[in-house]
Design a protein around this motif. Sequence first.
Motif, PDB file in Angstrom:
ATOM      1  N   UNK A 133       7.404 -17.035  11.036  1.00  0.00           N
ATOM      2  CA  UNK A 133       7.327 -15.660  10.565  1.00  0.00           C
ATOM      3  C   UNK A 133       7.002 -14.756  11.737  1.00  0.00           C
ATOM      4  N   UNK A 134       7.732 -13.674  11.812  1.00  0.00           N
ATOM      5  CA  UNK A 134       7.510 -12.732  12.914  1.00  0.00           C
ATOM      6  C   UNK A 134       6.175 -12.030  12.729  1.00  0.00           C
ATOM      7  N   UNK A 135       5.409 -11.970  13.781  1.00  0.00           N
ATOM      8  CA  UNK A 135       4.145 -11.252  13.760  1.00  0.00           C
ATOM      9  C   UNK A 135       4.444  -9.777  14.000  1.00  0.00           C
ATOM     10  N   UNK A 136       3.933  -8.904  13.113  1.00  0.00           N
ATOM     11  CA  UNK A 136       4.213  -7.472  13.305  1.00  0.00           C
ATOM     12  C   UNK A 136       3.668  -6.995  14.653  1.00  0.00           C
ATOM     13  N   UNK A 142      -0.947  -1.037  13.384  1.00  0.00           N
ATOM     14  CA  UNK A 142      -1.742   0.188  13.390  1.00  0.00           C
ATOM     15  C   UNK A 142      -1.349   1.075  12.211  1.00  0.00           C
ATOM     16  N   UNK A 143      -0.062   1.263  11.994  1.00  0.00           N
ATOM     17  CA  UNK A 143       0.406   2.084  10.876  1.00  0.00           C
ATOM     18  C   UNK A 143      -0.053   1.500   9.538  1.00  0.00           C
ATOM     19  N   UNK A 144       0.038   0.179   9.384  1.00  0.00           N
ATOM     20  CA  UNK A 144      -0.412  -0.459   8.146  1.00  0.00           C
ATOM     21  C   UNK A 144      -1.904  -0.236   7.949  1.00  0.00           C
ATOM     22  N   UNK A 145      -2.668  -0.286   9.020  1.00  0.00           N
ATOM     23  CA  UNK A 145      -4.118  -0.082   8.919  1.00  0.00           C
ATOM     24  C   UNK A 145      -4.439   1.368   8.537  1.00  0.00           C
ATOM     25  N   UNK A 146      -3.752   2.313   9.172  1.00  0.00           N
ATOM     26  CA  UNK A 146      -3.992   3.726   8.909  1.00  0.00           C
ATOM     27  C   UNK A 146      -3.559   4.089   7.490  1.00  0.00           C
ATOM     28  N   UNK A 147      -2.425   3.570   7.081  1.00  0.00           N
ATOM     29  CA  UNK A 147      -1.901   3.935   5.758  1.00  0.00           C
ATOM     30  C   UNK A 147      -2.552   3.126   4.650  1.00  0.00           C
ATOM     31  N   UNK A 148      -3.379   2.176   4.993  1.00  0.00           N
ATOM     32  CA  UNK A 148      -4.086   1.399   3.977  1.00  0.00           C
ATOM     33  C   UNK A 148      -3.310   0.208   3.453  1.00  0.00           C
ATOM     34  N   UNK A 149      -2.212  -0.104   4.041  1.00  0.00           N
ATOM     35  CA  UNK A 149      -1.427  -1.296   3.619  1.00  0.00           C
ATOM     36  C   UNK A 149      -1.759  -2.459   4.544  1.00  0.00           C
ATOM     37  N   UNK A 150      -2.465  -3.421   4.043  1.00  0.00           N
ATOM     38  CA  UNK A 150      -2.857  -4.565   4.870  1.00  0.00           C
ATOM     39  C   UNK A 150      -1.947  -5.716   4.657  1.00  0.00           C
TER      40      UNK A 150
END
Length: 150
Positions: A133-136, A142-150
């Motif tokens: 699996x590709x690691x983001x 960073x975007x996932x953390x800021x937008x609240x999507x973990x």
Amino acid sequence: MGISRDTAQATRASFRRPHPRAPWAGVLYVSMEYATSAHSCCCGCGEEVVTPFTPTDWKMTFDGETISLHPSIGNWTLKCRSHYVIDRGKVVEAGPWSDEQVESERSRDRAAKARFYGQSPTVEPFAQPAPPKATPGFWRRLWSHISGRF
């Protein structure tokens, strides 16, 4: 390359142990301990030919004077591609085979071995491992953390 009348008229058995590194022409070396025979190719090319004795491979008959190997010996992986039978000490040319005949016999041989040894005669395809699996990347994490999507 065919069977030469000069080099392969007769084959005698030798039950010596071990067989020499370079088999002599016209001698079939038999090892009962290893259930095999070895000889110099009967076409005269000098390549060593080994035939295993198993319920699905070759059978050897020794009548006290002469030796026979059945079925025929097809040296399809050698440059000469010779094909012959050793029958009561005589080498009998069996004629060339096409690539299709060789492949058909190899398939039949694989199926016979599978039946005898209790395996399925079908060959399972090679299983490919799942790609990792590709690691983001940094920005995606960073975007996932800021937008609240973990």
